[in-house]
Design a protein around this motif. Structure first.
Motif, PDB file in Angstrom:
ATOM      1  N   GLY A  88      44.348  46.148  37.911  1.00 15.88           N
ATOM      2  CA  GLY A  88      44.581  46.583  36.538  1.00 15.88           C
ATOM      3  C   GLY A  88      43.577  47.607  36.055  1.00 15.88           C
ATOM      4  N   ILE A  89      42.817  48.167  36.979  1.00 15.30           N
ATOM      5  CA  ILE A  89      41.819  49.191  36.622  1.00 15.30           C
ATOM      6  C   ILE A  89      42.426  50.551  36.949  1.00 15.30           C
ATOM      7  N   LYS A  90      42.846  51.252  35.925  1.00 15.76           N
ATOM      8  CA  LYS A  90      43.553  52.517  36.105  1.00 15.76           C
ATOM      9  C   LYS A  90      42.584  53.698  36.046  1.00 15.76           C
ATOM     10  N   ILE A  91      42.619  54.516  37.090  1.00 15.49           N
ATOM     11  CA  ILE A  91      41.818  55.741  37.119  1.00 15.49           C
ATOM     12  C   ILE A  91      42.773  56.920  37.213  1.00 15.49           C
ATOM     13  N   PHE A 104      34.366  56.907  36.298  1.00 17.14           N
ATOM     14  CA  PHE A 104      34.718  56.495  37.654  1.00 17.14           C
ATOM     15  C   PHE A 104      33.761  55.399  38.154  1.00 17.14           C
ATOM     16  N   LEU A 105      32.469  55.585  37.930  1.00 21.55           N
ATOM     17  CA  LEU A 105      31.487  54.596  38.378  1.00 21.55           C
ATOM     18  C   LEU A 105      31.658  53.274  37.633  1.00 21.55           C
ATOM     19  N   ARG A 106      31.981  53.352  36.349  1.00 21.74           N
ATOM     20  CA  ARG A 106      32.222  52.120  35.585  1.00 21.74           C
ATOM     21  C   ARG A 106      33.382  51.326  36.199  1.00 21.74           C
ATOM     22  N   CYS A 107      34.442  52.030  36.535  1.00 17.52           N
ATOM     23  CA  CYS A 107      35.596  51.362  37.142  1.00 17.52           C
ATOM     24  C   CYS A 107      35.226  50.743  38.494  1.00 17.52           C
ATOM     25  N   CYS A 108      34.420  51.458  39.276  1.00 15.80           N
ATOM     26  CA  CYS A 108      34.011  50.945  40.589  1.00 15.80           C
ATOM     27  C   CYS A 108      33.183  49.666  40.455  1.00 15.80           C
ATOM     28  N   ILE A 109      32.331  49.622  39.449  1.00 13.94           N
ATOM     29  CA  ILE A 109      31.484  48.441  39.259  1.00 13.94           C
ATOM     30  C   ILE A 109      32.314  47.277  38.737  1.00 13.94           C
ATOM     31  N   PHE A 153      40.126  53.247  48.138  1.00  8.22           N
ATOM     32  CA  PHE A 153      40.199  51.978  47.402  1.00  8.22           C
ATOM     33  C   PHE A 153      40.922  52.114  46.066  1.00  8.22           C
ATOM     34  N   ILE A 154      41.483  53.288  45.773  1.00  5.97           N
ATOM     35  CA  ILE A 154      42.087  53.514  44.457  1.00  5.97           C
ATOM     36  C   ILE A 154      43.276  52.586  44.224  1.00  5.97           C
ATOM     37  N   ASP A 155      44.033  52.289  45.294  1.00  3.84           N
ATOM     38  CA  ASP A 155      45.188  51.397  45.142  1.00  3.84           C
ATOM     39  C   ASP A 155      44.737  49.974  44.834  1.00  3.84           C
ATOM     40  N   GLU A 156      43.616  49.544  45.432  1.00  3.28           N
ATOM     41  CA  GLU A 156      43.075  48.214  45.155  1.00  3.28           C
ATOM     42  C   GLU A 156      42.691  48.100  43.685  1.00  3.28           C
ATOM     43  N   LEU A 157      42.139  49.185  43.146  1.00  5.05           N
ATOM     44  CA  LEU A 157      41.762  49.179  41.727  1.00  5.05           C
ATOM     45  C   LEU A 157      43.000  49.075  40.845  1.00  5.05           C
ATOM     46  N   ASP A 158      44.055  49.764  41.251  1.00  2.00           N
ATOM     47  CA  ASP A 158      45.310  49.694  40.487  1.00  2.00           C
ATOM     48  C   ASP A 158      45.835  48.264  40.446  1.00  2.00           C
ATOM     49  N   GLN A 159      45.742  47.560  41.581  1.00  2.00           N
ATOM     50  CA  GLN A 159      46.234  46.185  41.651  1.00  2.00           C
ATOM     51  C   GLN A 159      45.423  45.248  40.760  1.00  2.00           C
TER      52      GLN A 159
END
Length: 722
Positions: free
Chosen positions: A711-714, A490-495, A703-709
């Motif tokens: 291309g970072i899938k969690i 999760f932290l990797r995706c956030c960074i 912010f999970i939707d922003e990550l999806d946009q």
């Protein structure tokens, strides 16, 4: 009575009430013992003070007495000394301060020698400096009182005076402490003073400003003018304590040095003879008083002798400078020095002849000459995370999160100071009385903090946070139980998604280690700039610029702060700004950078919870000097910071990420947050290890939707309550 006792009175610092003590102690001794007592004024900086305190005009001086030729009898003595109504006699060393240059140690020695044939007790009021006149008086004394106050700065200077006297090889037993102006409200007890200065407190004179001032105003010693007060009783108690324990009789049997003045002069000569063309040391200490620090045993004594000979044989500072940090050159230098040490040992007479003993001797001498002395082995020990030198003979280490007292010690204060000097000069830092503390780093990146008197009462202190030789990764944290694999992902995706992150935690909780690991998640194509007080971060990325603060120079100029560097980074086209720790106004600059396009930045703050971290950031922003309302600062925090990661050192010494919290926004004047992951402690096992588990709270970050946009899938499943 022939061979009367001489009692020397030294001040731990100017202004401790030494002259008042000497006068009243002399009168109390005369009254209680019904003996002949002489008071001698040998304090050149307070010339005439004793006469003023007693209201007595002197007749002649110790200078004249020491110059007397021929027979000396009681009738002649009456022409020299003044008689006080209390019965004591008084003799100044000189009448005017400018005459002190005419008084030499031979006058003092001869005069005191003559006087011991006529008095039972001679009280000599000395100054607060150790000079040849003082040393000559000490050579003739049986007891040395060192007067001090229950104040930190005075205690520091008192320690220096005691060390100077002992380093001239006067028996330590001669030195006794008297605590003047004591009040229980000052918070420093005689027991604390005795423990810190390692000397017995024989007397405690209570604080009584009214009685003392009245005494001085009337030129009437308080022993005479206020006989029933507690302060007067304390003087008689001290006098009787000395007599009942027969302390003077016992101390008079001790062997005192007869060449202390030459030793004192030798130190001065050595100091003065240093070549002027050498670059001055970055460490400004008066270390001359520690050159003759008495070794504790034969082993230490032999090491000290070899080390001195080694310095005379090789210019260690020069070769150390030429070698630099080149490991090959260092290895060659060590072998070369080892050959010299072995040759010097062969010429010495000593009982250590076994192969193991010689090898150990050689290693310890080389470590002291070329490395960091006794702590070098601790630095080489991979199981040690932190080294804490509380004083020369007390070194604690941290192993597996636990503090343990090490068997390692420094041979003396001089060796500890030399260790600090080697560290700070290597990174161009300074430490002295104007700047009595310093942050620095070792060659391997280990973080160092040193602090010296007057701020550290018991002597220099040194703390080293070791830098791990093998760079830790998130897998290590998962293996050690500091976080779960899901939390790391999760932290990797956030960074990667360029969220702004603040790592919160207490001292020693592992904030910098976590920041180092998380910064490694930054994609390799981005430009990273790190800003630190002392550079510790080690990033694997190639496009990385390191900035480090600089302290002020000897003139107090040239300081470069973290805030200065943060402002500079904004002109260096950074993709990411990583600040080692926000401690002051740079927090505001960091938040502004986060809010103006420098997403993905990271820093650490000292706080115990995510909510405390927000309050801490608010306080730090106020330190920037900007007159901003609290709500405006909180809005800056809420819009700039995305995540707060709480790192905690638990009771068993383990370090864990105890919370990952999202900063959502503002509700009224309050910054709103929501915890995503947390550590829930359930108890302790039989080995006193913390038992608990990492849990997801069930909250899905906004912010999970922003990550999806991006291309970072969690996987949403990692947020489910397990």
């Amino acid at each position: 009575m022939a061979n009367g006792f001489i009692i020397a009175v030294l001040g731990g610092k100017g202004g401790v009430g030494k002259s008042t003590f000497a006068v009243n102690y002399a009168i109390a001794t005369s009254i209680d013992s019904k003996s002949k007592v002489l008071l001698v004024d040998l304090d050149p900086k307070a010339c005439g003070d004793l006469g003023m305190l007693m209201g007595t005009k002197p007749k002649r001086t110790l200078l004249e007495l020491g110059s007397h030729e021929g027979k000396f009898d009681p009738n002649l003595l009456q022409n020299y000394v003044a008689v006080h109504p209390s019965g004591i006699h008084y003799l100044p060393s000189v009448l005017e301060p400018e005459q002190i240059g005419s008084l030499d140690p031979s006058h003092v020695g001869k005069g005191l020698s003559l006087l011991t044939g006529f008095y039972n007790y001679i009280i000599v009021d000395l100054g607060s400096d150790i000079d040849p006149l003082t040393v000559k008086a000490l050579e003739n004394s049986s007891l040395i009182y060192v007067l001090t106050l229950p104040e930190i700065l005075v205690l520091h200077h008192t320690r220096r005076i005691i060390e100077k006297v002992q380093n001239l090889l006067f028996p330590p037993e001669m030195i006794k402490l008297v605590v003047n102006r004591f009040s229980a409200t000052k918070g420093i007890s005689p027991q604390m003073i005795q423990g810190n200065l390692k000397k017995p407190v024989l007397g405690v004179i209570p604080e009584d400003e009214l009685t003392t001032v009245n005494s001085m105003t009337k030129a009437q010693p308080l022993i005479v003018g206020a006989p029933r007060t507690e302060i007067t009783k304390s003087y008689f108690f001290l006098v009787r304590n000395i007599q009942q324990q027969q302390i003077l009789e016992k101390l008079s049997q001790l062997k005192k040095p007869s060449d202390a003045i030459s030793r004192l002069g030798g130190n001065k000569t050595a100091t003065a003879s240093k070549p002027s063309d050498k670059a001055p040391s970055m460490v400004v200490f008066d270390r001359s008083q520690m050159k003759d620090e008495k070794p504790a045993d034969q082993w230490s004594s032999l090491k000290q002798r070899i080390h001195k000979q080694l310095i005379e044989t090789m210019d260690l500072k020069k070769v150390d400078t030429e070698t630099g940090n080149d490991p090959r050159k260092k290895a060659v230098l060590r072998e070369k020095t080892k050959t010299v040490v072995v040759e010097l040992l062969d010429k010495e007479e000593h009982p250590f002849r076994s192969r193991d003993e010689i090898q150990k001797l050689v290693k310890e001498i080389l470590d002291e000459a070329l490395e960091l002395g006794p702590i070098q082995d601790l630095l080489n020990d991979d199981s040690v995370n932190e080294i804490m030198v509380n004083r020369k003979d007390q070194i604690f280490v941290e192993r597996k999160g636990k503090l343990v007292l090490s068997n390692t010690t420094f041979s003396g204060t001089a060796q500890l100071l030399a260790c600090i000097e080697r560290i700070v000069t290597s990174v161009g830092r300074r430490i002295d009385e104007k700047q009595p503390y310093v942050d620095a780093r070792l060659v391997d990146g280990s973080r160092v903090h040193a602090i010296i008197p007057p701020l550290s009462i018991q002597g220099p202190m040194l703390t080293i946070r070791k830098f791990s030789k093998s760079r830790l990764t998130y897998k290590d944290l998962v293996k050690y139980g500091s976080m779960t694999e899901e939390m790391a992902d999760f932290l990797r995706c956030c960074i990667e998604a360029r969220l702004n992150i603040v790592i919160s935690g207490g001292t020693g909780s592992g904030k910098t280690t976590l920041l180092n690991i998380m910064a490694a998640f930054i994609p390799p194509g981005e430009r990273i700039l790190t800003v630190e007080d002392s550079a510790e971060l080690q990033l694997p990325q190639e496009h990385w610029g390191r900035l480090e603060t600089r302290p002020a120079n000897m003139e107090g100029k040239g300081e470069v702060t973290i805030r200065d560097l943060v402002r500079n980074t904004l002109r260096m086209r950074p993709d990411r700004i990583v600040i080692g720790e926000c401690r002051a106004g740079e927090a505001l600059d960091m938040l502004q950078a986060m809010n103006t396009g420098h997403d993905g930045s990271m820093t650490t703050v000292h706080s115990n919870t995510p909510r405390d971290a927000v309050a801490r950031l608010e306080t730090l922003c106020l330190m920037a000097g900007m007159d901003l309302p609290a709500k405006a600062i909180r809005e800056q925090i809420a819009s700039a910071v995305n995540l707060i990661i709480q790192q905690t050192r638990l009771a068993d010494g383990s370090r864990k990420v105890t919370s990952i919290t999202e900063v959502i926004g503002m509700q009224g004047e309050v910054v709103t947050m929501q915890e995503i992951f947390g550590f829930r402690k359930t108890g302790m096992d039989k080995d006193r290890k913390v038992v608990g588990k990492f849990v997801a709270t069930g909250f899905i970050p906004k912010f999970i939707d922003e990550l999806d946009q991006q291309g970072i899938k969690i996987p949403r499943g990692i947020f489910s309550v397990g």
